[in-house]
Design a protein around this motif. Sequence first.
Motif, short mmCIF file in Angstrom:
data_model
loop_
_atom_site.label_atom_id
_atom_site.label_comp_id
_atom_site.label_asym_id
_atom_site.label_seq_id
_atom_site.Cartn_x
_atom_site.Cartn_y
_atom_site.Cartn_z
N GLU A 65 0.83 -1.20 0.00
CA GLU A 65 0.00 0.00 0.00
C GLU A 65 0.87 1.26 0.00
O GLU A 65 0.61 2.20 -0.75
N ARG A 66 1.91 1.26 0.82
CA ARG A 66 2.82 2.40 0.88
C ARG A 66 3.51 2.60 -0.48
O ARG A 66 3.59 3.71 -0.98
N ALA A 67 3.99 1.51 -1.08
CA ALA A 67 4.66 1.60 -2.38
C ALA A 67 3.68 2.07 -3.47
O ALA A 67 4.05 2.86 -4.34
N HIS A 68 2.45 1.59 -3.40
CA HIS A 68 1.44 1.99 -4.38
C HIS A 68 1.15 3.49 -4.29
O HIS A 68 1.13 4.19 -5.31
N VAL A 69 0.93 3.98 -3.09
CA VAL A 69 0.64 5.41 -2.91
C VAL A 69 1.86 6.24 -3.32
O VAL A 69 1.72 7.28 -3.95
N ALA A 70 3.06 5.76 -3.00
CA ALA A 70 4.28 6.48 -3.39
C ALA A 70 4.40 6.56 -4.91
O ALA A 70 4.78 7.60 -5.46
N ALA A 71 4.05 5.49 -5.61
CA ALA A 71 4.10 5.49 -7.07
C ALA A 71 3.05 6.45 -7.65
O ALA A 71 3.34 7.19 -8.60
N LEU A 72 1.85 6.45 -7.09
CA LEU A 72 0.82 7.38 -7.54
C LEU A 72 1.24 8.83 -7.29
O LEU A 72 1.01 9.70 -8.13
N LEU A 73 1.88 9.07 -6.16
CA LEU A 73 2.35 10.41 -5.83
C LEU A 73 3.44 10.85 -6.81
O LEU A 73 3.44 11.98 -7.29
N ALA A 74 4.36 9.95 -7.13
CA ALA A 74 5.42 10.27 -8.09
C ALA A 74 4.83 10.60 -9.45
O ALA A 74 5.25 11.57 -10.10
N ARG A 75 3.84 9.83 -9.88
CA ARG A 75 3.21 10.09 -11.18
C ARG A 75 2.46 11.42 -11.16
O ARG A 75 2.49 12.17 -12.15
N ALA A 76 1.79 11.74 -10.08
CA ALA A 76 1.09 13.03 -9.98
C ALA A 76 2.07 14.18 -10.05
O ALA A 76 1.81 15.20 -10.72
N ARG A 77 3.23 14.03 -9.41
CA ARG A 77 4.25 15.09 -9.46
C ARG A 77 4.82 15.23 -10.87
O ARG A 77 5.09 16.34 -11.33
N GLU A 78 5.00 14.10 -11.56
CA GLU A 78 5.46 14.15 -12.96
C GLU A 78 4.45 14.88 -13.83
O GLU A 78 4.81 15.69 -14.68
N HIS A 79 3.17 14.57 -13.61
CA HIS A 79 2.12 15.21 -14.39
C HIS A 79 2.08 16.71 -14.11
O HIS A 79 1.89 17.51 -15.04
N LEU A 80 2.26 17.09 -12.86
CA LEU A 80 2.30 18.51 -12.51
C LEU A 80 3.44 19.21 -13.26
O LEU A 80 3.25 20.31 -13.79
N ASP A 81 4.57 18.56 -13.35
CA ASP A 81 5.70 19.10 -14.10
C ASP A 81 5.34 19.23 -15.59
O ASP A 81 5.65 20.24 -16.22
N ASP A 82 4.65 18.22 -16.14
CA ASP A 82 4.21 18.27 -17.54
C ASP A 82 3.27 19.46 -17.77
O ASP A 82 3.37 20.16 -18.78
N VAL A 83 2.35 19.68 -16.84
CA VAL A 83 1.41 20.79 -16.95
C VAL A 83 2.16 22.12 -16.89
O VAL A 83 1.91 23.03 -17.69
N ASP A 84 3.11 22.23 -15.96
CA ASP A 84 3.89 23.47 -15.85
C ASP A 84 4.67 23.75 -17.13
O ASP A 84 4.73 24.89 -17.60
N GLN A 85 5.24 22.70 -17.73
CA GLN A 85 5.98 22.87 -18.99
C GLN A 85 5.04 23.27 -20.13
O GLN A 85 5.40 24.10 -20.96
#
Length: 128
Positions: A65-85
């Motif tokens: 569960e911890r690894a799953h949430v961490a992976a979702l969080l990493a993907r959300a941060r990547e997407h935020l970077d994509d939106v900013d770009q």
Amino acid sequence: MDDSARGEPSPYGYASARARLAADRADTLARTAALIRDFDGIIAANALVAVDDEHDPEGSSTAFERAHVAALLARAREHLDDVDQAQERLARGDYGRCERCGEPIPAERMEARPTATTCVPCAPSGPR
């Protein structure tokens, strides 16, 4: 300068793209905050139980569960970077142009993927 003078491929124009990106950014920030709360909750819950993962039947599911949430969080941060770009490309005036071939990205693709940087023929195949 109006959108057609910039060569904007989307019939919705830069104003629509700006609104879509702003909404996407707000949604992503909210999702990131929720995931951080979830992750912190998992960590806090684990702090309250015995730390013997070897004999704890919940240990492996908690780790998953911890690894799953961490992976979702990493993907959300990547997407935020994509939106900013994408917002930066919009501000520069090159939003909606393929970074590889320079051709306009079709409006349908920009509608479906507002952070797209390539047209379909130039897009890499497979997962990112």
